[in-house]
Design a protein around this motif. Sequence first.
Motif, PDB file in Angstrom:
ATOM      1  N   VAL A  64       0.855  -1.175   0.000  1.00 17.66           N
ATOM      2  CA  VAL A  64       0.000   0.000   0.000  1.00 17.66           C
ATOM      3  C   VAL A  64       0.897   1.233   0.000  1.00 17.66           C
ATOM      4  O   VAL A  64       1.633   1.474   0.955  1.00 17.66           O
ATOM      5  CB  VAL A  64      -0.946   0.020   1.216  1.00 17.66           C
ATOM      6  CG1 VAL A  64      -1.824   1.264   1.186  1.00 17.66           C
ATOM      7  CG2 VAL A  64      -1.796  -1.240   1.262  1.00 17.66           C
ATOM      8  N   GLY A  65       0.840   1.980  -1.091  1.00 16.11           N
ATOM      9  CA  GLY A  65       1.614   3.208  -1.212  1.00 16.11           C
ATOM     10  C   GLY A  65       0.768   4.384  -0.761  1.00 16.11           C
ATOM     11  O   GLY A  65      -0.321   4.607  -1.288  1.00 16.11           O
ATOM     12  N   MET A  66       1.270   5.135   0.194  1.00 15.01           N
ATOM     13  CA  MET A  66       0.502   6.218   0.819  1.00 15.01           C
ATOM     14  C   MET A  66       0.814   7.597   0.240  1.00 15.01           C
ATOM     15  O   MET A  66       0.588   8.601   0.884  1.00 15.01           O
ATOM     16  CB  MET A  66       0.743   6.207   2.325  1.00 15.01           C
ATOM     17  CG  MET A  66       0.285   4.926   3.007  1.00 15.01           C
ATOM     18  SD  MET A  66      -1.489   4.649   2.877  1.00 15.01           S
ATOM     19  CE  MET A  66      -2.088   5.938   3.949  1.00 15.01           C
ATOM     20  N   GLY A  67       1.329   7.642  -0.971  1.00 17.01           N
ATOM     21  CA  GLY A  67       1.679   8.919  -1.573  1.00 17.01           C
ATOM     22  C   GLY A  67       3.150   9.209  -1.358  1.00 17.01           C
ATOM     23  O   GLY A  67       3.970   8.293  -1.267  1.00 17.01           O
ATOM     24  N   GLY A  68       3.498  10.482  -1.265  1.00 14.63           N
ATOM     25  CA  GLY A  68       4.892  10.875  -1.143  1.00 14.63           C
ATOM     26  C   GLY A  68       5.518  10.597   0.204  1.00 14.63           C
ATOM     27  O   GLY A  68       6.738  10.509   0.327  1.00 14.63           O
ATOM     28  N   ASP A  69       4.709  10.449   1.235  1.00 15.98           N
ATOM     29  CA  ASP A  69       5.218  10.232   2.585  1.00 15.98           C
ATOM     30  C   ASP A  69       4.705   8.917   3.157  1.00 15.98           C
ATOM     31  O   ASP A  69       3.676   8.403   2.725  1.00 15.98           O
ATOM     32  CB  ASP A  69       4.778  11.370   3.515  1.00 15.98           C
ATOM     33  CG  ASP A  69       5.348  12.708   3.075  1.00 15.98           C
ATOM     34  OD1 ASP A  69       6.542  12.750   2.725  1.00 15.98           O
ATOM     35  OD2 ASP A  69       4.594  13.695   3.077  1.00 15.98           O
TER      36      ASP A  69
END
Length: 117
Positions: A64-69
Amino acid sequence: MRINEITFDDARPIDGYGPGFFRVGGELHDGPLLVAGGAPRPWAGLEDDAALLDLAGQVDVLFVGMGGDVAHIARSLRGTLEGAGLGVEVMSSPAACRTYNVLLSEGRRVALAALPV
């Protein structure tokens, strides 16, 4: 230095990402993305847990990639996904894309659900 060529068989790696988009197998996709079984498709984000639960039994690990952070997903969502038999790894979207590609190249049963940077 020795360079080994990586093959992905039928699956398509994440080629790139940027503000609001991902590129998968040379195709541009805007917004949040779900990639499983070599097929990228739009994803409605963290509220769309049904799309993630549909992966149960098909993949072993969901990145799960949460965006830039780096951020956490809700405990209830993690519990639901893990209860369905999905291993869940949460990280920034750039790290999730890279990790997804490495495990994909190894032939592992992985999926990616990522928010754009």
